[in-house]
Design a protein around this motif. Structure first.
Motif, mmCIF file in Angstrom:
data_model
loop_
_atom_site.group_PDB
_atom_site.id
_atom_site.type_symbol
_atom_site.label_atom_id
_atom_site.label_comp_id
_atom_site.label_asym_id
_atom_site.label_seq_id
_atom_site.Cartn_x
_atom_site.Cartn_y
_atom_site.Cartn_z
ATOM 1 N N ALA A 41 3.567 5.587 -2.103
ATOM 2 C CA ALA A 41 2.386 6.354 -1.706
ATOM 3 C C ALA A 41 2.447 6.711 -0.225
ATOM 4 O O ALA A 41 2.097 7.833 0.179
ATOM 5 N N ALA A 42 2.889 5.762 0.590
ATOM 6 C CA ALA A 42 2.974 6.012 2.026
ATOM 7 C C ALA A 42 3.974 7.118 2.324
ATOM 8 O O ALA A 42 3.717 8.008 3.155
ATOM 9 N N THR A 43 5.106 7.091 1.640
ATOM 10 C CA THR A 43 6.136 8.117 1.838
ATOM 11 C C THR A 43 5.630 9.487 1.403
ATOM 12 O O THR A 43 5.928 10.514 2.035
ATOM 13 N N VAL A 60 0.585 -5.859 1.741
ATOM 14 C CA VAL A 60 0.240 -4.507 1.284
ATOM 15 C C VAL A 60 0.056 -3.589 2.485
ATOM 16 O O VAL A 60 0.498 -2.434 2.481
ATOM 17 N N GLY A 61 -0.589 -4.093 3.524
ATOM 18 C CA GLY A 61 -0.803 -3.290 4.723
ATOM 19 C C GLY A 61 0.496 -2.855 5.365
ATOM 20 O O GLY A 61 0.638 -1.709 5.793
ATOM 21 N N SER A 62 1.450 -3.775 5.427
ATOM 22 C CA SER A 62 2.749 -3.437 6.015
ATOM 23 C C SER A 62 3.449 -2.362 5.198
ATOM 24 O O SER A 62 4.080 -1.450 5.753
ATOM 25 N N ALA A 63 3.343 -2.465 3.855
ATOM 26 C CA ALA A 63 3.993 -1.488 2.980
ATOM 27 C C ALA A 63 3.315 -0.126 3.063
ATOM 28 O O ALA A 63 3.981 0.919 3.015
ATOM 29 N N MET A 64 1.988 -0.120 3.231
ATOM 30 C CA MET A 64 1.234 1.132 3.206
ATOM 31 C C MET A 64 1.099 1.768 4.582
ATOM 32 O O MET A 64 1.214 2.983 4.740
ATOM 33 N N PHE A 65 0.869 0.935 5.600
ATOM 34 C CA PHE A 65 0.538 1.470 6.923
ATOM 35 C C PHE A 65 1.573 1.151 7.999
ATOM 36 O O PHE A 65 1.439 1.612 9.134
ATOM 37 N N GLY A 66 2.569 0.369 7.664
ATOM 38 C CA GLY A 66 3.601 0.052 8.642
ATOM 39 C C GLY A 66 3.043 -0.676 9.848
ATOM 40 O O GLY A 66 2.303 -1.653 9.712
ATOM 41 N N LYS A 67 3.359 -0.208 11.040
ATOM 42 C CA LYS A 67 2.934 -0.867 12.270
ATOM 43 C C LYS A 67 1.430 -0.793 12.494
ATOM 44 O O LYS A 67 0.886 -1.529 13.333
ATOM 45 N N GLY A 94 2.578 10.439 1.425
ATOM 46 C CA GLY A 94 1.387 10.825 2.176
ATOM 47 C C GLY A 94 0.100 10.677 1.396
ATOM 48 O O GLY A 94 -0.906 11.318 1.713
ATOM 49 N N VAL A 95 0.097 9.833 0.375
ATOM 50 C CA VAL A 95 -1.104 9.609 -0.442
ATOM 51 C C VAL A 95 -2.062 8.680 0.306
ATOM 52 O O VAL A 95 -1.644 7.653 0.848
ATOM 53 N N ARG A 96 -3.315 9.028 0.335
ATOM 54 C CA ARG A 96 -4.315 8.190 0.999
ATOM 55 C C ARG A 96 -4.491 6.877 0.237
ATOM 56 O O ARG A 96 -4.350 6.823 -0.987
ATOM 57 N N PHE A 97 -4.837 5.842 0.970
ATOM 58 C CA PHE A 97 -4.992 4.526 0.351
ATOM 59 C C PHE A 97 -6.120 4.528 -0.672
ATOM 60 O O PHE A 97 -6.027 3.893 -1.727
ATOM 61 N N GLU A 98 -7.202 5.251 -0.363
ATOM 62 C CA GLU A 98 -8.326 5.319 -1.296
ATOM 63 C C GLU A 98 -7.923 6.007 -2.590
ATOM 64 O O GLU A 98 -8.408 5.648 -3.679
ATOM 65 N N THR A 99 -7.053 7.010 -2.502
ATOM 66 C CA THR A 99 -6.558 7.690 -3.704
ATOM 67 C C THR A 99 -5.702 6.736 -4.527
ATOM 68 O O THR A 99 -5.804 6.682 -5.758
ATOM 69 N N LEU A 100 -4.881 5.985 -3.847
ATOM 70 C CA LEU A 100 -4.051 4.985 -4.518
ATOM 71 C C LEU A 100 -4.929 3.936 -5.180
ATOM 72 O O LEU A 100 -4.630 3.468 -6.287
ATOM 73 N N SER A 131 -8.815 -6.508 -13.178
ATOM 74 C CA SER A 131 -7.739 -6.897 -12.273
ATOM 75 C C SER A 131 -8.164 -8.094 -11.446
ATOM 76 O O SER A 131 -9.244 -8.656 -11.626
ATOM 77 N N SER A 132 -7.315 -8.507 -10.547
ATOM 78 C CA SER A 132 -7.613 -9.565 -9.583
ATOM 79 C C SER A 132 -6.858 -9.224 -8.306
ATOM 80 O O SER A 132 -5.955 -8.383 -8.318
ATOM 81 N N LEU A 133 -7.208 -9.874 -7.226
ATOM 82 C CA LEU A 133 -6.545 -9.568 -5.960
ATOM 83 C C LEU A 133 -5.040 -9.876 -6.017
ATOM 84 O O LEU A 133 -4.236 -9.050 -5.568
ATOM 85 N N PRO A 134 -4.621 -11.010 -6.580
ATOM 86 C CA PRO A 134 -3.176 -11.258 -6.681
ATOM 87 C C PRO A 134 -2.448 -10.227 -7.553
ATOM 88 O O PRO A 134 -1.349 -9.775 -7.210
ATOM 89 N N MET A 135 -3.066 -9.826 -8.673
ATOM 90 C CA MET A 135 -2.457 -8.818 -9.547
ATOM 91 C C MET A 135 -2.367 -7.477 -8.832
ATOM 92 O O MET A 135 -1.346 -6.775 -8.917
ATOM 93 N N LEU A 136 -3.413 -7.142 -8.112
ATOM 94 C CA LEU A 136 -3.432 -5.878 -7.385
ATOM 95 C C LEU A 136 -2.394 -5.894 -6.257
ATOM 96 O O LEU A 136 -1.711 -4.890 -6.014
ATOM 97 N N GLY A 137 -2.265 -7.040 -5.614
ATOM 98 C CA GLY A 137 -1.267 -7.152 -4.558
ATOM 99 C C GLY A 137 0.142 -6.978 -5.090
ATOM 100 O O GLY A 137 0.988 -6.339 -4.446
ATOM 101 N N GLU A 138 0.407 -7.512 -6.277
ATOM 102 C CA GLU A 138 1.722 -7.366 -6.894
ATOM 103 C C GLU A 138 1.996 -5.907 -7.230
ATOM 104 O O GLU A 138 3.103 -5.394 -7.017
ATOM 105 N N ALA A 139 0.979 -5.217 -7.761
ATOM 106 C CA ALA A 139 1.147 -3.803 -8.102
ATOM 107 C C ALA A 139 1.353 -2.957 -6.841
ATOM 108 O O ALA A 139 2.202 -2.052 -6.812
ATOM 109 N N MET A 140 0.584 -3.263 -5.798
ATOM 110 C CA MET A 140 0.684 -2.498 -4.559
ATOM 111 C C MET A 140 2.035 -2.683 -3.874
ATOM 112 O O MET A 140 2.488 -1.817 -3.120
ATOM 113 N N LYS A 141 2.677 -3.797 -4.141
ATOM 114 C CA LYS A 141 3.979 -4.051 -3.533
ATOM 115 C C LYS A 141 4.973 -2.950 -3.906
ATOM 116 O O LYS A 141 5.856 -2.601 -3.115
#
Length: 244
Positions: free
Chosen positions: A218-220, A173-180, A222-228, A202-212
């Motif tokens: 969201a990153a493209t 998720v971090g790589s998808a949202m924040f890149g380097k 410019g949406v903040r992670f907290e907003t997401l 929810s659960s962490l695995p379910m949330l990770g799948e959705a965030m994928k």
């Protein structure tokens, strides 16, 4: 009178015979009772011996386990740290592939970090090293792995997910949202995702799948992670989960 006397004599003889027979029977019964008692005593001794033997075996197994368990745990940890080194420390080898002083220093630092966290948390050093391997595969440096350890452990404990899976989910998720910058944002992201996973449907695995799917968009945009995070919590709250 003579007939009466003869009958009385016959009765006396019969009575005497019956008495002898009765006596013999009583003696036989007595011997049987004694033999039965002796048998019970013998069986009781056998049972006690078996209990004692079982106790000795149980004690021996306990001693064996107490001696072999640390050795086994040490071997597992060493094997896992070798995997971590193969993933994360190849850049510290010399041109011939030999270990350098830098390599040894970084490996020792990671080893100490895993052992220290293993000594003060419910996670074993081997489990922590497994988490290190996933962070290493995500491109985290030695320093970044160590900095991310606290967030990884907290997220895994709160979400009830293994360390390897937790590290894999958060790093993806971090790589998808924040890149380097994913490694530097790891603990912030761990806190946010743990909060959503433990306070929504929810659960962490379910949330990770959705965030994928949601994180790159969201990153493209410019949406903040907290907003997401807030959007994900609402969607999961109404039953729209994972990749739906």
């Amino acid at each position: 009178m003579r007939d009466v006397a003869i009958r009385i004599s016959a009765i006396d003889k019969a009575t005497s015979v019956i008495s002898r027979i009765t006596g013999n029977i009583n003696q036989s019964i007595s011997r049987v009772n004694k033999a039965t008692q002796q048998f019970h005593k013998t069986m009781e001794k056998v049972a006690n011996m078996k209990l004692a033997a079982d106790g000795v075996n149980s004690f021996a197994n306990s001693v064996k386990n107490s001696l072999t368990a640390p050795v086994q745990a040490g071997m597992e940890f060493e094997a896992m740290m070798s995997k971590v080194a193969a993933i994360s420390l190849t850049g510290s080898l010399d041109e011939q592939g030999n270990k350098t002083a830098e390599y040894e220093k970084k490996l020792q630092s990671l080893t100490s970090t895993a052992q220290e966290w293993g000594a003060k948390t419910a996670w074993s050093a081997s489990q922590i090293a497994e988490g290190f391997s996933f962070l290493g595969m995500a491109g985290f440096s030695t320093e970044q792995i160590e900095a991310a350890t606290g967030g990884m452990l907290s997220a895994a404990s709160a979400a009830g997910v293994g360390l390897g899976e937790t590290a894999d989910i958060l790093s993806n998720v971090g790589s998808a949202m924040f890149g380097k910058d994913a490694a530097n944002q790891f603990n912030r992201m761990a806190d946010v995702m743990t909060h959503v996973a433990t306070t929504s449907n929810s659960s962490l695995p379910m949330l990770g799948e959705a965030m994928k799917y949601a994180a790159p968009i969201a990153a493209t945009a410019g949406v903040r992670f907290e907003t997401l995070r807030g959007s994900m919590a609402k969607l999961h709250g109404v039953g729209i989960q994972s990749s739906q």
